[in-house]
Design an enzyme around this catalytic site. Structure first.
Site, mmCIF file in Angstrom:
data_model
loop_
_atom_site.group_PDB
_atom_site.id
_atom_site.type_symbol
_atom_site.label_atom_id
_atom_site.label_comp_id
_atom_site.label_asym_id
_atom_site.label_seq_id
_atom_site.Cartn_x
_atom_site.Cartn_y
_atom_site.Cartn_z
ATOM 1 N N HIS A 116 0.829 -1.206 0.000
ATOM 2 C CA HIS A 116 0.000 0.000 0.000
ATOM 3 C C HIS A 116 0.861 1.252 0.000
ATOM 4 C CE1 HIS A 116 0.743 0.894 4.283
ATOM 5 N NE2 HIS A 116 0.596 -0.406 4.518
ATOM 6 N N CYS B 36 3.003 -5.103 6.658
ATOM 7 C CA CYS B 36 2.626 -4.631 5.329
ATOM 8 C C CYS B 36 3.835 -4.004 4.629
ATOM 9 C CB CYS B 36 1.491 -3.620 5.412
ATOM 10 S SG CYS B 36 -0.117 -4.355 5.809
#
Length: 223
Positions: A169, A185
């Protein structure tokens, strides 16, 4: 009787001028011409999607090696594969013919790195953020939900990996690129994640290398 100081000829000229103004006014009202400028200025602005963040909200200068660039890269993986080089904080998008696009990334902090093979199962622009239960347990002060937008920690784009809680992301804190700060992440700058997002599809293979193994060409020379 009052004297208005207008002669007969002057009166006729004045009447003609007033009649012309009235004709123009009613003609404009009946036409479909664009609104006058002052009315356009008062109109409500159109709603648009949030722009990509171009100025760091939390400061930080990105090192040259972490900027998106085309590099020479040898790998057995097929073109289109994404390779996460965790120890070097690089993401490679394999192009084939010995080349790849290399992006600087932020990865998981100590105790939160992981490795394996996944695929992109979903893509989202300006995604909402719902912290997983295990993150809430560690950080109970976190919001339970945050709508997508420039202030959202997932940034401009997100690509969800398999059935895991992990995503590739964006970030509104570009100074964290090249560091180990996340809960697992993979983060890129908003500009870079938008670029990667445009190049990959649902089903794209993602290989995440462990901390003790480096990608085939960690030096990643410029192409």
């Amino acid at each position: 009787m009052f004297n208005l100081g207008i002669s007969g000829a002057g009166f006729r000229s004045t009447a003609i001028a007033l009649g012309a103004i009235a004709t123009l006014t009613f003609s404009h009202a009946a036409s479909a011409d664009p609104l006058p400028l002052y009315q356009l200025a008062m109109a409500s602005p159109a709603q648009t999607a949030p722009r990509l963040q171009t100025a760091p909200s939390q400061g930080g200068v990105i090192a040259e090696r972490l900027k998106r660039q085309l590099v020479n890269y040898t790998t057995r993986e097929a073109p289109g594969t994404v390779i996460i080089d965790t120890p070097n904080t690089y993401l490679y998008l394999v192009l084939g013919h010995g080349q790849a696009v290399r992006y600087g990334i932020g990865v998981g902090r100590d105790g939160f790195t992981w490795s394996g093979v996944q695929s992109i199962t979903r893509k989202s622009e300006w995604p909402d953020w719902i912290p997983p239960a295990e993150m809430i347990a560690r950080q109970p002060y976190l919001p339970r939900y945050m709508a997508g937008g420039p202030g959202n920690p997932l940034g401009a784009r997100a690509m969800y990996l398999g059935g895991t809680v992990y995503r590739i992301h964006g970030t509104n804190a570009p100074g964290t690129i090249g560091t180990r700060v996340s809960s697992g992440c993979i983060r890129l700058t908003n500009e870079d994640v938008a670029d990667l997002y445009s190049r990959v599809n649902v089903g794209t293979k993602v290989v995440v290398l462990p901390m003790d193994r480096r990608a085939d060409n960690s030096a990643g020379r410029r192409g």
